[in-house]
Each structure stands twice: as structure tokens, then as C-alpha cells.
Design a protein around this motif. Structure first.
Motif, PDB file in Angstrom:
ATOM      1  N   PHE A   1     -32.127  82.027 -60.309  1.00  0.00           N
ATOM      2  CA  PHE A   1     -32.871  82.753 -61.247  1.00  0.00           C
ATOM      3  C   PHE A   1     -33.913  83.882 -60.293  1.00  0.00           C
ATOM      4  CE2 PHE A   1     -30.843  81.470 -64.904  1.00  0.00           C
ATOM      5  CZ  PHE A   1     -30.442  80.431 -64.747  1.00  0.00           C
TER       6      PHE A   1
ATOM      7  N   LEU B   1     -36.792  88.747 -69.646  1.00  0.00           N
ATOM      8  CA  LEU B   1     -36.087  87.805 -70.164  1.00  0.00           C
ATOM      9  C   LEU B   1     -37.054  87.769 -71.812  1.00  0.00           C
ATOM     10  CD1 LEU B   1     -34.404  85.425 -71.010  1.00  0.00           C
ATOM     11  CD2 LEU B   1     -36.174  83.963 -69.721  1.00  0.00           C
TER      12      LEU B   1
ATOM     13  N   GLN C   1     -35.433  79.289 -65.732  1.00  0.00           N
ATOM     14  CA  GLN C   1     -34.109  78.701 -66.316  1.00  0.00           C
ATOM     15  C   GLN C   1     -34.373  77.657 -67.584  1.00  0.00           C
ATOM     16  OE1 GLN C   1     -32.027  76.430 -63.133  1.00  0.00           O
ATOM     17  NE2 GLN C   1     -30.317  75.790 -64.474  1.00  0.00           N
TER      18      GLN C   1
ATOM     19  N   ARG D   1     -35.006  79.957 -70.486  1.00  0.00           N
ATOM     20  CA  ARG D   1     -33.826  80.741 -71.199  1.00  0.00           C
ATOM     21  C   ARG D   1     -32.979  79.597 -71.982  1.00  0.00           C
ATOM     22  NH1 ARG D   1     -28.292  79.143 -69.398  1.00  0.00           N
ATOM     23  NH2 ARG D   1     -28.544  78.046 -67.328  1.00  0.00           N
TER      24      ARG D   1
ATOM     25  N   PHE E   1     -29.985  81.163 -74.409  1.00  0.00           N
ATOM     26  CA  PHE E   1     -29.249  82.158 -73.820  1.00  0.00           C
ATOM     27  C   PHE E   1     -28.477  81.381 -72.477  1.00  0.00           C
ATOM     28  CE2 PHE E   1     -32.285  84.995 -75.302  1.00  0.00           C
ATOM     29  CZ  PHE E   1     -32.091  86.262 -75.061  1.00  0.00           C
TER      30      PHE E   1
ATOM     31  N   GLN F   1     -26.287  81.543 -69.106  1.00  0.00           N
ATOM     32  CA  GLN F   1     -26.456  82.061 -67.683  1.00  0.00           C
ATOM     33  C   GLN F   1     -25.973  83.323 -67.621  1.00  0.00           C
ATOM     34  OE1 GLN F   1     -25.691  79.571 -64.221  1.00  0.00           O
ATOM     35  NE2 GLN F   1     -25.941  81.087 -62.976  1.00  0.00           N
TER      36      GLN F   1
ATOM     37  N   TYR G   1     -28.297  85.573 -69.481  1.00  0.00           N
ATOM     38  CA  TYR G   1     -29.742  85.714 -68.723  1.00  0.00           C
ATOM     39  C   TYR G   1     -29.391  86.909 -67.625  1.00  0.00           C
ATOM     40  CZ  TYR G   1     -33.361  84.875 -65.435  1.00  0.00           C
ATOM     41  OH  TYR G   1     -34.490  85.100 -64.473  1.00  0.00           O
TER      42      TYR G   1
ATOM     43  N   CYS H   1     -29.312  90.193 -68.794  1.00  0.00           N
ATOM     44  CA  CYS H   1     -30.507  90.764 -69.248  1.00  0.00           C
ATOM     45  C   CYS H   1     -31.563  91.117 -68.057  1.00  0.00           C
ATOM     46  CB  CYS H   1     -31.289  89.425 -70.030  1.00  0.00           C
ATOM     47  SG  CYS H   1     -33.072  89.774 -70.219  1.00  0.00           S
TER      48      CYS H   1
END
Length: 219
Positions: free
Chosen positions: A8, A110, A150, A153, A158, A160, A163, A166
Motif C-alpha cells: 500500500f 481513501l 490496509q 480499507r 474495500f 484491494q 483500494y 482509489c
């Protein structure tokens, strides 16, 4: 931390997002002068009284800023309870990412995606609050920000893929760049920075902010 352990961070973001994040520190050093903080701005996230309230408190902050985390922990609960929850003032949060900028940018994106997905602006503040609460040591370079993203999210529901979509959204990144430039044009060069009705307040303690707010409410 390796890219394999932290998908991330830069590996999860587009080239432009990474470049944007890396450029923010340099941008902050070239801030222009200005009256600052007055009026509404595109992309404002707000709580409390409606737009046009007698008193508006604006905070420029970053989810990766140690001082912002300390203010959120020590001062915000009292300001929120006394003025925001009672709708005496409008509180506006404006994004001004600080190192590690890639994580700050991702956190803000996010938050906006969460609010858009649910239709509830409180989900934006939920992400901001959780990011700021991830500074238990109050040290700027501590590991764990990526893991925090992580966890957040996942809690938001959400995937992956959602995410990644996004935090690599070109239009959203461009809009954030515009908000950062707007902050610079208003004279912001660091975080947290506070304005009450367009006037910078250097004393960000409960007492300092309360004095500035009360003076405006009394007018």
C-alpha cells in the motif's frame, strides 16, 4: 520496509501518485503569502455548523504529521465537544500532506473514496481519525502506516482492487494537487495550521483556540 510487505505504499500507487507525493515537501517550501483560511474552498471536508456560520475554524493538517496527531489527541476532543458538536462553529479540515507523503496522499484519497462510497462524510473523518491515531510513539518515521491503511480499507469493506483504484485515480490526485496549491496560496507552510475566520491562530492549545473562537462569537 520492503514493497512485498507493504503493497500500500509506492508499489500500490500510480507513477503520478508517487511523483505527487514525493514533490509535496518541495511544494510546501515555496508557500506564498496571503490572508489565509477565509471562505469556503473546493473540496472542503467539514463538521458542525453549516456553511456561512458566524465562526469557521479551519485546520490544515496531514494524517502523517506528528503535531497533528498530538493536537487530535489532546485538543480536538475539547474543541469538538464545546463548539462543533453544539453547532456553534463550522470546522473545516483541509489536506496538506507531509512525510511520508505517499502514505498521506493515499490516506486522504481513501477517506474521500470511503465517503463517496457510503454517501456519509463521517467516513472521511473516520479514516483521518484512524490514521492520526496510528502515532502511538509520536515519531515521524515509525513503521506501520501502510499496515494502518490496509487495516482501515479492510474495515471499510474495500477490496484491494477497490483500494488500488482509489489511490491511483488520476482525477482525484489532480484535485488534491489543486487543494495543496490553494493552501500554499493562503500562506500555509506547515502543519497543523489553524485559522479562525480567516485569521491565523498561532496558539493551537484549547485555551488559545477558544479565546480566538469566543472573540469571534461575541462580535
Amino acid at each position: 520496509m520492503s514493497a512485498s510487505r507493504t503493497p500500500f505504499r509506492f508499489a500500490a500507487m500510480s507513477r503520478r501518485a508517487a511523483i505527487t507525493g514525493a514533490a509535496l515537501a518541495a511544494m510546501a517550501l515555496s508557500a506564498c503569502g496571503g490572508s489565509g483560511g477565509a471562505g469556503a474552498a473546493e473540496g472542503d471536508m467539514a463538521k458542525g455548523a453549516a456553511e456561512g456560520a458566524k465562526v469557521t475554524l479551519v485546520e490544515y493538517a496531514s494524517v502523517t504529521c506528528v503535531g497533528c496527531a498530538a493536537w487530535q489527541r489532546d485538543v480536538w476532543p475539547q474543541i469538538k465537544s464545546k463548539y462543533v458538536d453544539t453547532n456553534q462553529i463550522r470546522f473545516v479540515f483541509r489536506e496538506f500532506p507531509t512525510p511520508p507523503q505517499d502514505v498521506a496522499v493515499a490516506g486522504f484519497l481513501l477517506g474521500r473514496c470511503a465517503a463517496a462510497k457510503s454517501g456519509n462524510p463521517d467516513d472521511y473523518f473516520r479514516v483521518v481519525d484512524e490514521m492520526l491515531a496510528s502515532h502511538p510513539q509520536l515519531t515521524p518515521n515509525q513503521p506501520g502506516f501502510a499496515e494502518t491503511l490496509q487495516r482501515i480499507r479492510t474495515g471499510l469493506g474495500f477490496s484491494q482492487e477497490e483500494y488500488l483504484a482509489c489511490v491511483t485515480d488520476e482525477a482525484a490526485i489532480a484535485q488534491m494537487e489543486e487543494r495543496i496549491r490553494a493552501g500554499q496560496a493562503q500562506g500555509v507552510s506547515g502543519t497543523p495550521t489553524f485559522y479562525v475566520n480567516g485569521k491565523v491562530v498561532a496558539d493551537r492549545s484549547v485555551e488559545g483556540l477558544s479565546a480566538a473562537i469566543d472573540a469571534e462569537l461575541a462580535k
